[in-house]
Write a protein that holds these residues in place. Structure first.
Motif, short mmCIF file in Angstrom:
data_model
loop_
_atom_site.label_atom_id
_atom_site.label_comp_id
_atom_site.label_asym_id
_atom_site.label_seq_id
_atom_site.Cartn_x
_atom_site.Cartn_y
_atom_site.Cartn_z
N GLN A 153 92.83 6.33 117.22
CA GLN A 153 92.12 5.08 117.49
C GLN A 153 91.35 5.15 118.80
OE1 GLN A 153 94.68 1.67 117.29
NE2 GLN A 153 92.99 0.28 116.96
N ARG A 154 90.18 4.56 118.82
CA ARG A 154 89.34 4.48 120.02
C ARG A 154 89.84 3.35 120.91
NH1 ARG A 154 84.86 2.49 118.65
NH2 ARG A 154 83.26 3.65 119.76
N VAL A 155 90.03 3.64 122.21
CA VAL A 155 90.65 2.66 123.10
C VAL A 155 90.07 2.75 124.51
CG1 VAL A 155 92.85 2.65 121.83
CG2 VAL A 155 92.52 4.27 123.71
N VAL A 156 90.29 1.68 125.28
CA VAL A 156 90.11 1.71 126.73
C VAL A 156 91.47 1.42 127.37
CG1 VAL A 156 87.68 1.07 126.81
CG2 VAL A 156 89.41 -0.72 126.76
N ILE A 157 91.62 1.83 128.62
CA ILE A 157 92.90 1.69 129.31
C ILE A 157 92.79 0.67 130.43
CG2 ILE A 157 94.79 2.93 130.44
CD1 ILE A 157 94.05 3.90 127.60
N TYR A 158 93.70 -0.30 130.42
CA TYR A 158 93.79 -1.24 131.53
C TYR A 158 94.28 -0.48 132.77
CZ TYR A 158 95.36 -5.15 134.39
OH TYR A 158 95.55 -6.04 135.43
#
Length: 417
Positions: A153-158
């Protein structure tokens, strides 16, 4: 942060394991590259290093992320142990000339620090900004506690507190709550813009709206129709994000009927970009002018002293100027990253002027979820940015410091297309 094995200039990474006992030598197949950007000093080109670091095991309740894009941020060399987040160039430049009073000429101040001539304040963000794909999930992750996330899955990280200081090709996240999915219609390079720069801007805009709401309750009845004035100070992406987010948020809440926005641009590029946004006034803070001239110019454009300042330029000089543009009882918002250093210097002035300085945090995971959806739906347009191979990190930092890259710079680590 993973402990590095050895360092070398960017473009020629090596891993020296000769000093390790045979039983402790890492498997070279389990190493990955990490780019480390330290705060630029007098010699900017020496602030970037390339390492090989061990690929960490996936945390039982977390995930391992294959980093595809990362915003070009850096960590201060001299940061204290109490500061866990990264700092921007703008805060780094706050006091190179502490012996010079605020009224000293700009020419004098530049002469004291020729190595940093042309640096665009705010072009490098506070924070750790990465986007990628989930490479593996922890052994304790099940369908009941996976937050709807899956491998690939494509994600960004907090930007959680323990986020590593450098950009590795792989990053472990201890808890899935810090991972935000990216919709298919949002390019990953755009998603990498959102933590922490856009997120900080969003939190600052929301706080400014709350401050105006409180000020409206104290306003005398005869001033009921008078508009509140919000001044956004900065250049680069932080100010541009703030203007775009504020335009959306104020329209959504109806605050655009009683709030006027002005941008104080620190550089020509910011001036040009800010003028592309409708219903926003712009004043250029030309450093060739003296402080009284800049303060008077700002008040003229704003139609008088302002009620709230969001100061992303936050140096001692910009904060001093912002407070002199602020009305009695007004509020100036600054990043938490620089609040510890600047607030003690200006607390007395704030008390004398009956003003308040409020630190602003990076924002919450929930706000990042919302921001991703707003940008994916094109409700908020992303700011200009350029993508570079991670091998060019040193050249990218040099260009940023010379104001040669419009908007944000994004480093590319993997090609997943």
């Amino acid at each position: 942060m993973a402990e590095h094995v050895d360092s070398s200039p960017v473009g020629s990474p090596t891993a020296d394991t000769s000093s390790l006992p045979p039983t402790e030598k890492p498997n070279m197949n389990k190493l990955c590259r990490q780019v480390s950007i330290e705060s630029p000093g007098p010699v900017v080109k020496n602030c970037v290093s390339n390492f090989y670091v061990p690929i960490e095991d996936t945390p039982p309740q977390g995930a391992r992320i294959k980093i595809v894009y990362a915003g070009a941020c850096y960590r201060r060399r001299d940061r204290s142990a109490s500061i866990t987040s990264m700092s921007s160039i703008s805060s780094e430049l706050s006091d190179y000339c502490p012996s010079l009073p605020p009224q000293s000429s700009p020419a004098q101040q530049m002469h004291e620090n020729p190595a940093h001539q042309g640096i665009r304040e705010g072009c490098i963000y506070a924070g750790y900004e990465v986007a990628g794909v989930i490479e593996s999930l922890g052994s304790e992750i099940t369908n009941d506690n996976n937050y709807g996330l899956h491998i690939g899955q494509r994600v960004v990280i907090y930007p959680f507190d323990e986020a590593p200081a450098g950009y590795a090709e792989f990053m472990v996240v201890p808890d899935l709550k810090y991972i935000v999915p990216v919709p298919d219609n949002l390019p990953l390079d755009v998603a990498a813009l959102l933590p922490t720069g856009a997120l900080l801007a969003m939190n600052a805009v929301i706080k400014a709206y709350e401050v105006v709401t409180e000020l409206s309750k104290k306003r005398p009845a005869e001033e009921g129709n008078k508009k509140f004035k919000v001044l956004i100070v900065g250049t680069g992406g932080l100010a541009l994000w703030a203007v775009r987010i504020a335009t959306h948020h104020f329209a959504l809440t109806g605050a655009n009927n009683y709030i006027d926005i002005t941008v104080a641009s620190l550089r020509d590029e910011g001036f040009r970009l800010a003028t592309e946004i409708e219903n926003v006034s712009v004043v250029q803070w030309n450093e060739c002018l003296y402080e009284p001239q800049l303060i008077e110019r700002t008040k003229d454009v704003c139609g008088g002293p302002v009620d709230v300042v969001i100061d992303f330029g936050t140096t001692s000089r910009s904060l001093h100027r912002s407070m002199h543009c602020l009305t009695k009882g007004g509020v100036v918002l600054i990043s938490e990253d620089v609040a510890e250093k600047l607030m003690p210097k200006f607390s007395r002035l704030a008390i004398e002027s009956q003003q308040e300085i409020i630190p602003i945090s990076d924002g919450t995971v929930e706000q990042l979820h919302e921001l991703v959806q707003l940008v994916a739906s094109k409700t908020i347009e992303p700011i200009p940015h350029s993508v570079f191979p991670c091998e060019q990190a040193s050249e990218v930092v040099q260009k940023l410091c010379n104001s040669e890259i419009p908007g944000r710079a994004i480093l590319k680590f993997h090609d997943i297309e």
